[in-house]
Write a protein that holds these residues in place. Structure first.
Motif, PDB file in Angstrom:
ATOM      1  N   ARG A 131     -32.070   0.140  12.916  1.00 51.84           N
ATOM      2  CA  ARG A 131     -31.172  -0.730  12.154  1.00 51.84           C
ATOM      3  C   ARG A 131     -29.838  -0.744  12.888  1.00 51.84           C
ATOM      4  N   TYR A 132     -29.267  -1.921  13.098  1.00 55.00           N
ATOM      5  CA  TYR A 132     -28.007  -2.016  13.825  1.00 55.00           C
ATOM      6  C   TYR A 132     -27.159  -3.156  13.268  1.00 55.00           C
ATOM      7  N   TYR A 133     -25.881  -3.149  13.627  1.00 59.06           N
ATOM      8  CA  TYR A 133     -24.936  -4.211  13.256  1.00 59.06           C
ATOM      9  C   TYR A 133     -24.624  -5.016  14.511  1.00 59.06           C
ATOM     10  N   ALA A 134     -24.868  -6.321  14.442  1.00 61.31           N
ATOM     11  CA  ALA A 134     -24.716  -7.161  15.626  1.00 61.31           C
ATOM     12  C   ALA A 134     -23.254  -7.378  16.002  1.00 61.31           C
ATOM     13  N   SER A 135     -22.389  -7.570  15.015  1.00 65.11           N
ATOM     14  CA  SER A 135     -20.980  -7.839  15.298  1.00 65.11           C
ATOM     15  C   SER A 135     -20.127  -7.297  14.157  1.00 65.11           C
ATOM     16  N   PRO A 136     -19.961  -5.962  14.076  1.00 61.01           N
ATOM     17  CA  PRO A 136     -19.341  -5.339  12.908  1.00 61.01           C
ATOM     18  C   PRO A 136     -17.848  -5.579  12.756  1.00 61.01           C
ATOM     19  N   GLY A 137     -17.227  -6.262  13.714  1.00 63.81           N
ATOM     20  CA  GLY A 137     -15.810  -6.573  13.560  1.00 63.81           C
ATOM     21  C   GLY A 137     -15.537  -7.515  12.408  1.00 63.81           C
ATOM     22  N   PHE A 138     -16.492  -8.386  12.083  1.00 64.99           N
ATOM     23  CA  PHE A 138     -16.290  -9.331  10.981  1.00 64.99           C
ATOM     24  C   PHE A 138     -17.571  -9.631  10.209  1.00 64.99           C
ATOM     25  N   LEU A 139     -18.714  -9.155  10.699  1.00 62.37           N
ATOM     26  CA  LEU A 139     -19.994  -9.487  10.104  1.00 62.37           C
ATOM     27  C   LEU A 139     -20.638  -8.246   9.487  1.00 62.37           C
ATOM     28  N   GLY A 140     -20.848  -8.274   8.172  1.00 64.85           N
ATOM     29  CA  GLY A 140     -21.436  -7.138   7.483  1.00 64.85           C
ATOM     30  C   GLY A 140     -22.948  -7.106   7.540  1.00 64.85           C
ATOM     31  N   GLU A 141     -23.559  -8.091   8.149  1.00 66.11           N
ATOM     32  CA  GLU A 141     -25.026  -8.156   8.218  1.00 66.11           C
ATOM     33  C   GLU A 141     -25.592  -7.056   9.112  1.00 66.11           C
ATOM     34  N   TRP A 142     -26.598  -6.319   8.611  1.00 57.97           N
ATOM     35  CA  TRP A 142     -27.364  -5.416   9.465  1.00 57.97           C
ATOM     36  C   TRP A 142     -28.692  -6.083   9.794  1.00 57.97           C
ATOM     37  N   MET A 143     -29.281  -5.669  10.897  1.00 55.87           N
ATOM     38  CA  MET A 143     -30.595  -6.170  11.298  1.00 55.87           C
ATOM     39  C   MET A 143     -31.507  -4.969  11.513  1.00 55.87           C
TER      40      MET A 143
END
Length: 204
Positions: A131-143
């Motif tokens: 499980r990772y965060y693609a762009s955690p600077g502004f995006l809370g979505e995990w994949m």
């Protein structure tokens, strides 16, 4: 006569900022409420005491399926891939199947549903890879990426607005494309790279 010596004092050091823990939410406003995600304007006191204003996209999370078909070759199996147009990237992209998790849906259940809908394939064996965060600077979505094996064929059931071309590509060819910079989708690069590493260590 004894001589006096003066001990040097070590200057006091500031305690390092906390690198764990949660931020304190000071204010939150809903800036956009859409069918796929929400955008929040948040004022937070982050660990370490810094107060910041952040624009955050909140999302239920997504699942990614690395489906391996080794019925013809275990040494160089086929990977189930998709090719579709992505307006955000303004180009066609080659990707692993993926989709959004519903609000109360378990990630594995979402992965199984998405694979059937988009490709028609089913798998008897599932394994969570990462499980990772693609762009955690502004995006809370995990994949969350799942390895799906022991496949059986079926008929895809895409949504009306999905125009997806299903492809079967040898792992060796995908790795070559990755190395030559021909794959631009992040989840696909991560997924096949982890799978390659697992195969090298005999864990896949």
């Amino acid at each position: 006569m004894a001589t006096k010596t003066s001990a040097k004092r070590t200057p006091a050091k500031k305690a390092p900022a906390r690198r764990s823990g949660k931020a304190k939410l000071l204010e939150q406003k809903l800036a956009y409420d859409g069918p796929l995600f929400k955008v929040w304007s948040e004022t937070v006191e982050e660990p370490g005491g810094i107060v910041s204003n952040r624009e955050i996209i909140r999302h239920n999370g997504s699942v990614v399926i690395l489906a391996v078909d080794d019925r013809q070759s275990k040494r160089d199996p086929y990977i189930i891939m998709e090719r579709q147009y992505r307006q955000a990237a303004q180009q066609f992209l080659l990707e692993l199947p993926a989709g959004r998790r519903e609000a109360d849906e378990k990630p594995l259940a979402a992965a199984k549903r998405e694979m059937i809908e988009e490709t028609g394939y089913r798998a008897r064996t599932w394994k969570k890879l990462v499980r990772y965060y693609a762009s955690p600077g502004f995006l809370g979505e995990w994949m969350e990426i799942y390895l799906a094996t022991n496949l059986t064929d079926g008929e895809a059931q895409p949504e009306d607005d999905e125009k997806i071309e299903i492809l079967r590509i040898r792992l060796s060819e995908l790795l070559k494309m990755r190395n030559e910079g021909q794959i631009h989708d992040g989840k696909t690069i991560i997924g096949i790279s982890i799978y390659e590493a697992l195969r090298r260590t005999g864990k896949a």
